[in-house]
Structures are given as C-alpha cells and as structure tokens.
Design a protein around this motif. Structure first.
Motif, PDB file in Angstrom:
ATOM      1  N   ALA A  59     -11.717   4.251  13.317  1.00  0.00           N
ATOM      2  CA  ALA A  59     -12.171   3.328  12.283  1.00  0.00           C
ATOM      3  C   ALA A  59     -11.766   3.812  10.893  1.00  0.00           C
ATOM      4  N   ALA A  60     -11.899   5.114  10.648  1.00  0.00           N
ATOM      5  CA  ALA A  60     -11.476   5.667   9.360  1.00  0.00           C
ATOM      6  C   ALA A  60      -9.971   5.522   9.158  1.00  0.00           C
ATOM      7  N   LEU A  61      -9.214   5.717  10.240  1.00  0.00           N
ATOM      8  CA  LEU A  61      -7.765   5.542  10.162  1.00  0.00           C
ATOM      9  C   LEU A  61      -7.411   4.105   9.803  1.00  0.00           C
ATOM     10  N   PHE A  62      -8.019   3.163  10.487  1.00  0.00           N
ATOM     11  CA  PHE A  62      -7.710   1.756  10.225  1.00  0.00           C
ATOM     12  C   PHE A  62      -8.144   1.348   8.825  1.00  0.00           C
ATOM     13  N   LEU A  63      -9.267   1.877   8.358  1.00  0.00           N
ATOM     14  CA  LEU A  63      -9.752   1.536   7.019  1.00  0.00           C
ATOM     15  C   LEU A  63      -8.822   2.083   5.945  1.00  0.00           C
ATOM     16  N   SER A  64      -8.395   3.345   6.094  1.00  0.00           N
ATOM     17  CA  SER A  64      -7.516   3.946   5.076  1.00  0.00           C
ATOM     18  C   SER A  64      -6.137   3.308   5.058  1.00  0.00           C
ATOM     19  N   ALA A  65      -5.758   2.597   6.140  1.00  0.00           N
ATOM     20  CA  ALA A  65      -4.458   1.933   6.149  1.00  0.00           C
ATOM     21  C   ALA A  65      -4.405   0.777   5.157  1.00  0.00           C
ATOM     22  N   PHE A  66      -5.551   0.297   4.699  1.00  0.00           N
ATOM     23  CA  PHE A  66      -5.593  -0.803   3.728  1.00  0.00           C
ATOM     24  C   PHE A  66      -5.715  -0.301   2.293  1.00  0.00           C
ATOM     25  N   TRP A  67      -5.610   0.997   2.074  1.00  0.00           N
ATOM     26  CA  TRP A  67      -5.599   1.536   0.727  1.00  0.00           C
ATOM     27  C   TRP A  67      -4.161   1.687   0.248  1.00  0.00           C
ATOM     28  N   SER A  82      -3.071  -5.200   1.730  1.00  0.00           N
ATOM     29  CA  SER A  82      -2.312  -5.244   2.983  1.00  0.00           C
ATOM     30  C   SER A  82      -0.851  -4.876   2.776  1.00  0.00           C
ATOM     31  N   GLN A  83      -0.556  -4.192   1.682  1.00  0.00           N
ATOM     32  CA  GLN A  83       0.823  -3.873   1.344  1.00  0.00           C
ATOM     33  C   GLN A  83       1.480  -2.988   2.389  1.00  0.00           C
ATOM     34  N   ASN A  84       0.720  -2.021   2.942  1.00  0.00           N
ATOM     35  CA  ASN A  84       1.302  -1.094   3.917  1.00  0.00           C
ATOM     36  C   ASN A  84       1.753  -1.821   5.182  1.00  0.00           C
ATOM     37  N   PHE A  85       0.945  -2.738   5.683  1.00  0.00           N
ATOM     38  CA  PHE A  85       1.321  -3.469   6.888  1.00  0.00           C
ATOM     39  C   PHE A  85       2.451  -4.452   6.595  1.00  0.00           C
TER      40      PHE A  85
END
Length: 307
Positions: A59-67, A82-85
């Motif tokens: 969950a922490a991994l998925f959350l930090s992916a939106f930073w 959502s820039q990273n995705f």
C-alpha cells in the motif's frame, strides 16, 4: 497429584484449585467446542503480520507512486499526481523494458517446464524406489548454495574464453556471452527446482493403472502423455510456473551480473530508488500487477483446483 477429598466433586476441586486454573480450563473448553474460534486464534498472529508487513508495504508503494520529485532538490513532493504512470505508458523505453521482462519470465517458465518433465519422470517413475530419495536430495542441492555464489559461478562459465567457450570450441561454436540469453539461461538454472519438485510429486502419485490402460487401448507414448499424463500433472505445472514466473519477473541481480547491457524492470527500479523514488515505486507496481493478472489467469483456467 492432590487426591480429591471425600464428597468433593470435580467442579468443586476445580474451583478450589484457584481462579487462574479455572479460567484456563474454561478457555480451553471454549476452544475445544468451537473449531472456528481455535482456527482464528491460530491464524490471527500470522495474518496480522501479513497485513501490516506485506500488504502495508504494498500500500505504501502504491501510494508513493502518485507522488513526484522536485527536479532541483530531488526531494519527494507529496502531491497527488498520475505523472509517473503516464510516463510509463507513453515512454517507449519503459514499454520495451516491461515487455522484455514479461518475455524473459515466460521464457524461463517454459524452459523450466520442458527441462523439468523428463527429470521428474525419471525420478518418480523410472528410478528404483530406493534411489528416489537420493534424486530428490540431488534436486534440492542447488537450493543449498547461496544465490550470489551460483550467479557468479555462471558469470565465470559464460565469460569469454571460459569453460563454456572451451567446451564448444571443438565444434566451431562459442558461448552466448553476457546478455539476454545468458539471463534466461541463469534464471532457468536458479528456479528449475521449483518446477521439478511439484511435477515429481504429481508424477509419483499418478496411478499405474491409468498408464497400463492407455497402453492396452493401443495409445502410443506421445498419445499417453498428452491425453493421460499431462492433464493430471497440469496443476503441478501451473503451481511451479507461479514460482518461476514471479521470481523471474522480480529478479534484478542476475541481470546486473550476467545481463550485460540488458535492462529489466528490476534494474530500472534499483537505479531510480535514490534518484526518483516515486518513479521507482510506479515501476515496482508493474510486476505486482502482472503477477496478479497471471494468478487470476491460472486460477480461472482451473489448473489449481486439484492441488
């Protein structure tokens, strides 16, 4: 052991033994009468650890992916984006690496299945019963060695002028060297026991009467394998493929050592952890998503129902 006084019932003796022991007995009796409560008491601690340590980290991994990351200070900016995705989807480099990683995992799984079948069939059906435990130990022996020891040993074998080049030189061939082929070869060696063991177990449990009946009906070896053996052993192949596919998908050390200039998702995650943590987290969600889809596909095919 204290003898009961005349006229003293067991319930009175239990009350006389003290409130602590009485409470323990009542709790034990409640667990004995309620199997579900007993099962819940046994599974609470490991499930709590799974939720906090494993699912919490995902969950922490998925959350930090939106930073995002500040381009000047390289500090993480905790603003939802959502820039990273979007970069993963639009960038041809990331798409190529993702497809290459999935292709390597599938190739390793296919090679492990092809190599594991004859090995497991010999150890489970052909070898003498007294020697079968020795073969099982031999299959497990590669797992006893350290991961890095095995990978660096293969690096020496695949090196230019190494043992593989020396063995192939008389026939006019040479080794693959370092690269994508070497990565697939080494990963196949590393994860092969995880495919051999379930297939060996399934073949050992295969009734001889089915093979004899197939032969009596005139089926040849290939027909017996396709129509009788493979459908019964397929759940074991699916179970082994879960290990080989997932382990190959998330590996990055082997590629780093024998892959040469080859890049997989694991390498990109490793290289971006200190430079761009949100992008590394977004890259890390790709193997998780692929594994979830793979598990759903295997489960939907019904291959795991008879395990």
């Amino acid at each position: 052991m204290t003898a009961l006084s005349p006229g003293l019932s067991p319930e009175s003796a239990t009350r006389a033994a003290g409130p602590g022991r009485s409470a323990v007995r009542r709790f034990a009796g409640a667990l004995h009468r309620r199997p579900r409560l007993r099962l819940a008491a046994l599974l609470t601690a490991p499930l709590l650890w799974l939720v906090l340590a494993y699912l919490g980290s995902l969950a922490a991994l998925f959350l930090s992916a939106f930073w995002s990351t500040d381009t000047f200070t390289s500090e993480v900016v905790r603003i939802w984006t959502s820039q990273n995705f979007e970069e993963l989807v639009t960038s041809p480099v990331y798409r190529t690496v993702a497809l290459r990683t999935i292709g390597v995992a599938l190739a390793v799984t296919a090679l492990c299945a092809v190599i594991a079948f004859p090995i497991a069939f010999y150890t489970a059906r052909v070898a003498r019963p007294r020697r079968r435990p020795l073969f099982v130990v031999a299959m497990l022996m590669p797992l006893w060695a350290g991961y890095l020891v095995k990978v660096y040993a293969w690096r020496l074998i695949l090196s230019e002028g190494g043992p593989l080049d020396w063995a192939l030189r008389p026939v006019g061939l040479s080794g693959p060297g370092y690269g994508l082929t070497a990565t697939v070869l080494v990963l196949t060696y590393l994860w092969l026991p995880y495919m051999v063991l379930p297939i060996h177990t399934a073949l050992a449990q295969l009734p001889d009467s089915l093979l004899h009946a197939s032969a009596d009906l005139g089926a040849r070896t290939w027909r017996t394998f396709v129509s009788v053996v493979l459908p019964l052993v397929w759940p074991a192949v699916a179970a082994g493929s879960v290990f080989t596919f997932s382990l190959s998908l998330g590996d990055y050390i082997t590629v780093q050592i024998v892959g040469g200039k080859t890049q997989l998702i694991g390498n990109l995650v490793y290289s971006n952890v200190t430079l761009n943590l949100p992008l590394a987290a977004a890259l890390g969600t790709v193997p998780v998503a692929v594994i979830v889809v793979y598990l759903l596909a295997v489960r939907r095919s019904g291959a795991l129902r008879s395990l």
